[in-house]
Write an enzyme that holds these catalytic residues in place. Structure first.
Site, PDB file in Angstrom:
ATOM      1  N   TYR A 144       0.882  -1.458   0.438  1.00  0.00           N
ATOM      2  CA  TYR A 144      -0.232  -0.282   0.214  1.00  0.00           C
ATOM      3  C   TYR A 144       0.748   1.354  -0.353  1.00  0.00           C
ATOM      4  O   TYR A 144       1.671   0.981   1.060  1.00  0.00           O
ATOM      5  CB  TYR A 144      -0.621   0.271   0.942  1.00  0.00           C
ATOM      6  CG  TYR A 144      -1.681   1.365   1.471  1.00  0.00           C
ATOM      7  CD1 TYR A 144      -1.142   2.238   2.275  1.00  0.00           C
ATOM      8  CD2 TYR A 144      -2.880   1.482   0.924  1.00  0.00           C
ATOM      9  CE1 TYR A 144      -2.552   3.422   2.634  1.00  0.00           C
ATOM     10  CE2 TYR A 144      -3.444   2.555   0.233  1.00  0.00           C
ATOM     11  CZ  TYR A 144      -3.602   3.291   1.875  1.00  0.00           C
ATOM     12  OH  TYR A 144      -4.378   4.526   1.933  1.00  0.00           O
ATOM     13  N   ASP A 239       9.799   2.646  -0.625  1.00  0.00           N
ATOM     14  CA  ASP A 239       8.168   3.387   0.127  1.00  0.00           C
ATOM     15  C   ASP A 239       8.393   2.979   1.343  1.00  0.00           C
ATOM     16  O   ASP A 239       8.584   2.196   1.979  1.00  0.00           O
ATOM     17  CB  ASP A 239       6.490   2.385  -0.751  1.00  0.00           C
ATOM     18  CG  ASP A 239       6.139   3.425   0.608  1.00  0.00           C
ATOM     19  OD1 ASP A 239       5.251   2.907   0.328  1.00  0.00           O
ATOM     20  OD2 ASP A 239       6.566   4.303   1.536  1.00  0.00           O
ATOM     21  N   LYS A 267       5.633   9.623   7.950  1.00  0.00           N
ATOM     22  CA  LYS A 267       4.564   8.862   9.648  1.00  0.00           C
ATOM     23  C   LYS A 267       5.960   9.654  10.893  1.00  0.00           C
ATOM     24  O   LYS A 267       6.107  10.642  10.819  1.00  0.00           O
ATOM     25  CB  LYS A 267       5.083   7.725   9.713  1.00  0.00           C
ATOM     26  CG  LYS A 267       3.530   6.779   9.106  1.00  0.00           C
ATOM     27  CD  LYS A 267       3.253   4.736   9.052  1.00  0.00           C
ATOM     28  CE  LYS A 267       2.209   4.893   7.759  1.00  0.00           C
ATOM     29  NZ  LYS A 267       1.017   4.769   7.976  1.00  0.00           N
TER      30      LYS A 267
HETATM   31  P1  KE4 Z   1      -0.726   8.704   4.303  1.00  0.00           P
HETATM   32  O1  KE4 Z   1      -1.158   9.284   2.938  1.00  0.00           O
HETATM   33  O2  KE4 Z   1      -1.594   7.533   5.070  1.00  0.00           O
HETATM   34  O3  KE4 Z   1       0.367   9.569   5.435  1.00  0.00           O
HETATM   35  O4  KE4 Z   1       0.631   7.349   3.781  1.00  0.00           O
HETATM   36  C1  KE4 Z   1       0.220   6.579   3.095  1.00  0.00           C
HETATM   37  C2  KE4 Z   1       1.329   5.659   3.276  1.00  0.00           C
HETATM   38  C3  KE4 Z   1       2.349   4.972   1.769  1.00  0.00           C
HETATM   39  N1  KE4 Z   1       3.265   4.079   2.391  1.00  0.00           N
HETATM   40  C4  KE4 Z   1       3.148   3.473   3.122  1.00  0.00           C
HETATM   41  C5  KE4 Z   1       4.685   1.618   3.613  1.00  0.00           C
HETATM   42  C6  KE4 Z   1       2.100   3.545   4.231  1.00  0.00           C
HETATM   43  O5  KE4 Z   1       1.745   2.230   5.593  1.00  0.00           O
HETATM   44  C7  KE4 Z   1       0.974   4.386   3.806  1.00  0.00           C
HETATM   45  C8  KE4 Z   1      -0.066   4.577   4.678  1.00  0.00           C
HETATM   46  N2  KE4 Z   1       0.148   3.402   5.982  1.00  0.00           N
HETATM   47  C9  KE4 Z   1      -1.227   3.304   6.752  1.00  0.00           C
HETATM   48  C10 KE4 Z   1      -1.221   1.999   7.890  1.00  0.00           C
HETATM   49  N3  KE4 Z   1      -0.935   0.870   7.450  1.00  0.00           N
HETATM   50  C11 KE4 Z   1      -1.751   4.636   6.955  1.00  0.00           C
HETATM   51  C12 KE4 Z   1      -3.101   4.315   7.709  1.00  0.00           C
HETATM   52  C13 KE4 Z   1      -4.989   5.051   7.305  1.00  0.00           C
HETATM   53  O6  KE4 Z   1      -4.047   4.628   6.397  1.00  0.00           O
HETATM   54  O7  KE4 Z   1      -5.251   5.660   8.251  1.00  0.00           O
END
Ligand code: KE4
Length: 426
Positions: A144, A239, A267
């Protein structure tokens, strides 16, 4: 535990917020019941609106590597706020955060700060396509990278949690430019490149995926991705939004010794405030405006509050022994949970990379998304609810990671394992 106040707020939330949440994974769809509403957090603990206290292993989905409300982070943000929350004019803090990032991710000769991991992903994709003049991208099933159109194909995290195949609203011709292959399968990657290699702008991967649960790269896998992409002139994008500063201070690329072309972070580098970043060699990054034609922008990119929180967090994280202590704590937790499950004849697979890990309700092996999906999600849901009622908050999905912070001490781990002894029944 009573949840009167959270239940009242949940009813109100659903009247005005879609599904009562601002991000789907928070809705507890995969585990049943309704979410508690957080009121405050301190260190390893979060307290809900009914006064219930939980040991927190979600930590805002990874950012809170020091735990909730670390005094140094609070003070840094307070001071930044008093000096002005945003200028839209360059500030020194942006330089300091970018330099701190580059110190640990040397491939990031040039950095661009944005507001989220999704923004980093969409920007790095546009950059890769702009630099190479190619349109196709390759991603792994179950990884993701945020809710980017091109990458919401066979995605993990909330998409996996909700069992959504691919999101409507993405034009078919667009999705057709994205090729997905299983993680840990180099043959599948070689096959895609043999067919489309000269049209592939980049391969984007979570080097240690955390969105299908946490899965580890097989020996030679990341090196193989490096070789295939180099051979075909495609860019390798790591990523490390989740794995960055968690798999090690230098992320998976440092731990496994594989050098990508471009890196995404998020994060932890914001310490709980909105920050994403992407970067790489100047020869690639200088294609970005204002130096080059690839456009990307953001009103609050590099804002003083987020850069202050990020800098304070990374400076604390750099202190000797902090990262090692978290890794040891998570190792103890994982071994304890595995032992309890084994005593009860419950098949589990425990994975860990630095301060992130996963308890799969699955006898294993778990090397990719297909194998992760064999997990007993009903048993995971019962485990989640049982632990929550005993004051322990794990990720409300089998396809998420669990995290420890520098504030997770022996007492928190003991409390967690004691609760698991009562909950982990077949
Ligand atoms: P954000 O747009 O949510 O800041 O980041 C996206 C993203 C990109 N790459 C990786 C490896 C990620 O894990 C994420 C976001 N992670 C999720 C939880 N696995 C965020 C939680 C959510 O979607 O509320």
């Amino acid at each position: 535990m009573t949840h009167t106040r959270s239940e009242e707020l949940w009813r109100k939330a659903q009247q005005v917020l879609v599904g009562g949440v601002n991000s789907p994974v928070r809705a507890f769809k995969a585990v049943g019941g309704s979410p508690f509403f957080a009121k405050s957090g301190k260190g390893a603990l979060v307290v809900d609106e009914d006064g219930n206290e939980y040991v927190d292993y979600v930590l805002s989905w990874g950012p809170l590597v020091l735990g909730h409300a670390h005094p140094r982070v609070v003070e840094a943000v307070r001071r930044a706020m008093e000096a002005g929350s945003s200028f839209g004019i360059p500030t020194e803090a942006e330089i300091l955060l970018a330099e701190k990032i580059r110190k640990h991710y040397p491939v990031m000769e040039k950095v661009r700060l944005v507001n989220s991991g999704t923004e980093a992903a969409m920007s790095v994709l546009r950059l890769a396509r702009g630099v190479t003049g190619r349109n196709r991208v390759v991603k792994m099933d179950g990884c993701y990278h945020g809710h980017v159109d091109s990458l919401l194909v066979s995605a993990g995290s909330g998409v996996a949690t909700l069992g959504i195949q691919d999101s409507p609203g993405i034009p078919a011709p667009y999705a057709a430019l994205t090729h997905t292959v299983p993680y840990n399968d180099l043959e599948a990657v070689r096959a895609v490149f043999d067919t489309h290699g000269e049209e592939i702008a980049c391969l984007i991967v979570e080097p240690v995926p955390g969105n299908m649960g946490v899965v580890l790269p097989e020996p030679g896998y990341l090196e193989g991705l490096r070789a295939v992409t180099a051979r075909h002139g495609a860019l390798l994008v790591f990523d490390e939004v989740m794995s960055g500063f968690r798999v090690s201070l230098g992320g998976a690329q440092a731990r496994f010794g594989v050098r990508p072309d471009l890196v995404m972070l998020g994060k932890v580098i914001g310490g709980g405030l909105p920050v994403g970043a992407y970067g790489g060699p100047a020869a690639l990054m200088d294609h970005l405006a204002p130096l080059g034609p690839v456009y990307q922008a953001g009103t609050l990119a590099g804002n003083p509050l987020a850069t202050a929180a990020g800098l304070a967090t990374l400076e604390e994280l750099e202190r000797p022994g902090v990262a090692e202590g978290m890794e040891a704590a998570l190792a103890r937790l994982g071994a304890g949970l595995a032992e309890i499950a084994r005593e009860r004849g419950i098949p589990v697979t425990v994975t860990q990379a630095g301060s992130m890990g996963c308890l799969f309700f699955n006898g294993g092996p778990v090397r990719n998304y297909e194998e992760a999906k064999r997990s007993d999600t009903a048993l995971h849901a019962r485990f989640f609810r049982g632990m929550l009622e005993r004051g322990v908050y794990f990720a409300p999905s089998q396809y998420e990671a669990c995290f420890v912070s520098a504030a997770h001490g022996e007492a928190h781990l003991d409390r967690t394992l004691e609760a698991a002894r009562r909950v982990l029944i077949r």
